[in-house]
Design a protein around this motif. Structure first.
Motif, PDB file in Angstrom:
ATOM      1  N   CYS A  23     -39.770  46.767  10.414  1.00  0.00           N
ATOM      2  CA  CYS A  23     -38.355  46.653  10.760  1.00  0.00           C
ATOM      3  C   CYS A  23     -37.678  45.737   9.764  1.00  0.00           C
ATOM      4  O   CYS A  23     -38.316  44.837   9.204  1.00  0.00           O
ATOM      5  N   GLY A  68     -39.093  52.896  16.524  1.00  0.00           N
ATOM      6  CA  GLY A  68     -39.988  52.147  15.655  1.00  0.00           C
ATOM      7  C   GLY A  68     -40.448  50.875  16.352  1.00  0.00           C
ATOM      8  O   GLY A  68     -40.512  50.859  17.590  1.00  0.00           O
ATOM      9  N   THR A 100     -32.011  53.041  17.098  1.00  0.00           N
ATOM     10  CA  THR A 100     -31.964  52.357  15.805  1.00  0.00           C
ATOM     11  C   THR A 100     -31.216  51.038  15.917  1.00  0.00           C
ATOM     12  O   THR A 100     -30.393  50.858  16.826  1.00  0.00           O
ATOM     13  N   HIS A 330     -40.797  49.478  23.901  1.00  0.00           N
ATOM     14  CA  HIS A 330     -39.974  50.604  23.507  1.00  0.00           C
ATOM     15  C   HIS A 330     -39.406  51.324  24.716  1.00  0.00           C
ATOM     16  O   HIS A 330     -39.782  52.412  25.066  1.00  0.00           O
TER      17      HIS A 330
HETATM   18  N1  SAM Z   1     -35.401  49.147  15.712  1.00  0.00           N
HETATM   19  C1  SAM Z   1     -34.872  50.027  16.724  1.00  0.00           C
HETATM   20  C2  SAM Z   1     -33.803  49.329  17.526  1.00  0.00           C
HETATM   21  O1  SAM Z   1     -33.483  48.167  17.234  1.00  0.00           O
HETATM   22  O2  SAM Z   1     -33.255  49.942  18.424  1.00  0.00           O
HETATM   23  C3  SAM Z   1     -35.902  50.662  17.624  1.00  0.00           C
HETATM   24  C4  SAM Z   1     -37.035  49.822  18.127  1.00  0.00           C
HETATM   25  S1  SAM Z   1     -36.572  48.493  19.216  1.00  0.00           S
HETATM   26  C5  SAM Z   1     -38.151  47.778  19.578  1.00  0.00           C
HETATM   27  C6  SAM Z   1     -36.125  49.342  20.697  1.00  0.00           C
HETATM   28  C7  SAM Z   1     -35.406  48.539  21.744  1.00  0.00           C
HETATM   29  O3  SAM Z   1     -36.302  47.623  22.340  1.00  0.00           O
HETATM   30  C8  SAM Z   1     -34.233  47.729  21.231  1.00  0.00           C
HETATM   31  O4  SAM Z   1     -33.092  48.015  22.007  1.00  0.00           O
HETATM   32  C9  SAM Z   1     -34.670  46.303  21.450  1.00  0.00           C
HETATM   33  O5  SAM Z   1     -33.597  45.461  21.713  1.00  0.00           O
HETATM   34  C10 SAM Z   1     -35.600  46.443  22.639  1.00  0.00           C
HETATM   35  N2  SAM Z   1     -36.525  45.325  22.796  1.00  0.00           N
HETATM   36  C11 SAM Z   1     -37.332  44.774  21.878  1.00  0.00           C
HETATM   37  N3  SAM Z   1     -38.008  43.737  22.405  1.00  0.00           N
HETATM   38  C12 SAM Z   1     -37.637  43.632  23.690  1.00  0.00           C
HETATM   39  C13 SAM Z   1     -37.980  42.761  24.756  1.00  0.00           C
HETATM   40  N4  SAM Z   1     -38.827  41.763  24.594  1.00  0.00           N
HETATM   41  N5  SAM Z   1     -37.394  42.962  25.959  1.00  0.00           N
HETATM   42  C14 SAM Z   1     -36.511  43.972  26.131  1.00  0.00           C
HETATM   43  N6  SAM Z   1     -36.139  44.826  25.164  1.00  0.00           N
HETATM   44  C15 SAM Z   1     -36.687  44.655  23.959  1.00  0.00           C
END
Ligand code: SAM
Length: 333
Positions: A23, A68, A100, A330
């Motif tokens: 990322c 991702g 994304t 995810h």
């Molecule tokens: N990079 C992309 C994005 O930012 O949407 C896709 C992957 S990201 C891991 C997917 C979603 O998971 C995002 O909305 C992110 O905010 C959320 N996310 C990641 N870590 C998290 C956590 N500890 N608790 C809740 N949501 C989380």
């Protein structure tokens, strides 16, 4: 090919695919600043991702969500989206979409729309540039806002996913709702899960329950619960005053298992049958063992036959350092 149906008579029609663990942001609740990423040889190639996704589509998967890491930083990813668009053209796939952080959207929005993508989820927790840089460590808000504009200009509908963080974006509840109304975006709040590296910040300090968030929304809006479910951990309400749709994703509750229609695939080819359970099936081995897809289809069916009835998060079951494993993050529907 017969559709995939699990032992509890749930048809599996939704596949969420992580195409990279890399990322370009380092959101504090998700990653440490200095991540060690997987060796390239462990990752599925774009051709392997195509074969795998196509096998699921042939078995009745109608919705494919690409995620991702950040899916748009994977080299050559547009080749994969273009390849998947053939399943939209054939009618086998009903929806191709992605989640994304928006950083690369200005570059790719037109091509994504040309591939038949109609709706995308963009993760955005704050509209304040300083706070944005703080929470994402490496992200810059104007770049994401430009990306969102490009997505809209290309004709895609944008849904904003915001992680609810106590003491961080509590004061932005109404500004975020108003901005989304103004821009025509749907908005979903995600309850923070215990993952990632937050340095000195205590995790418990970041937890802002969506029950509380909802109660605050009710001080200004009349909320109507919507029956619509996505088969995942999201519930939706309509704000009567503006007509806006707002979603709540509470991954730690398990009130959505009965209607669960989804499985998730990691970028190394591990198939997780349930958001809250560790059981997984390695699909990379059968994929690499033969150019023929028979073994792959058999492995997929054997995995779906193991899909559990549901999950019940138990914090005592968490992995090293009290953190849940990465695939569980995810959620963002
Ligand atoms: N990079 C992309 C994005 O930012 O949407 C896709 C992957 S990201 C891991 C997917 C979603 O998971 C995002 O909305 C992110 O905010 C959320 N996310 C990641 N870590 C998290 C956590 N500890 N608790 C809740 N949501 C989380």
């Amino acid at each position: 090919m017969p559709p995939l149906v699990d032992p509890f008579a749930r048809a599996i029609s939704y596949l969420r695919v992580s195409v990279t663990d890399r990322c370009d942001f380092r959101c504090t609740y998700c990653m440490t600043e200095h991540m060690t990423f997987l060796p390239k040889a462990d990752l599925l190639t774009l051709e392997e991702l195509d074969r795998l996704c196509s096998a699921f589509v042939a078995s009745g998967v109608q919705k494919l969500r690409i995620t991702g890491g950040e899916p748009l930083v994977r080299k050559g990813i547009m080749t994969f989206f273009r390849a998947m668009s053939r399943h939209l053209a054939s009618g086998a796939l009903k929806e191709l979409t992605l989640t994304t952080n928006g950083s690369q959207l200005a570059k790719y929005a037109t091509e994504l729309a040309e591939c038949g993508i109609k709706r995308i989820n963009v993760s955005l927790d704050t509209l304040d540039p300083t706070k944005f840089a703080e929470i994402t460590r490496w992200g810059r808000l104007p770049q994401v806002l430009d990306g969102i504009k490009a997505a809209q200009a290309a004709g895609m509908k944008v849904k904003i996913n915001a992680v609810a963080l106590k003491g961080f974006n509590e004061d932005e509840l109404f500004p975020l709702v108003d901005w989304c109304a103004d821009q025509g975006h749907d908005l979903t709040f995600i309850e923070v899960m215990p993952m990632g590296e937050m340095g000195d910040i205590q995790r418990i300090d970041q937890y802002w329950s969506l029950k509380d968030l909802r109660a605050r929304l009710e001080t200004r809006f009349t909320l109507t619960d919507l029956a619509e479910r996505s088969g995942g951990p999201a519930r939706y309400v309509r704000l009567n005053e503006t007509g806006q749709k707002v979603g709540f994703i509470t991954p730690l509750t398990h009130n959505f298992c009965e209607s669960c229609n989804r499985v998730r695939l990691t970028c190394t080819g591990e198939l997780y049958m349930c958001l809250g359970q560790e059981d997984m099936a390695d699909l990379r081995a059968p994929l690499r063992a033969s150019a023929d897809d028979a073994a792959l289809h058999a492995a997929i069916r054997a995995a779906i036959a193991r899909k559990p009835k549901g999950h019940d998060f138990d914090y005592s079951r968490q992995g090293v350092g009290g953190q849940m494993t990465r695939h569980m993050s995810h959620t963002g529907g």
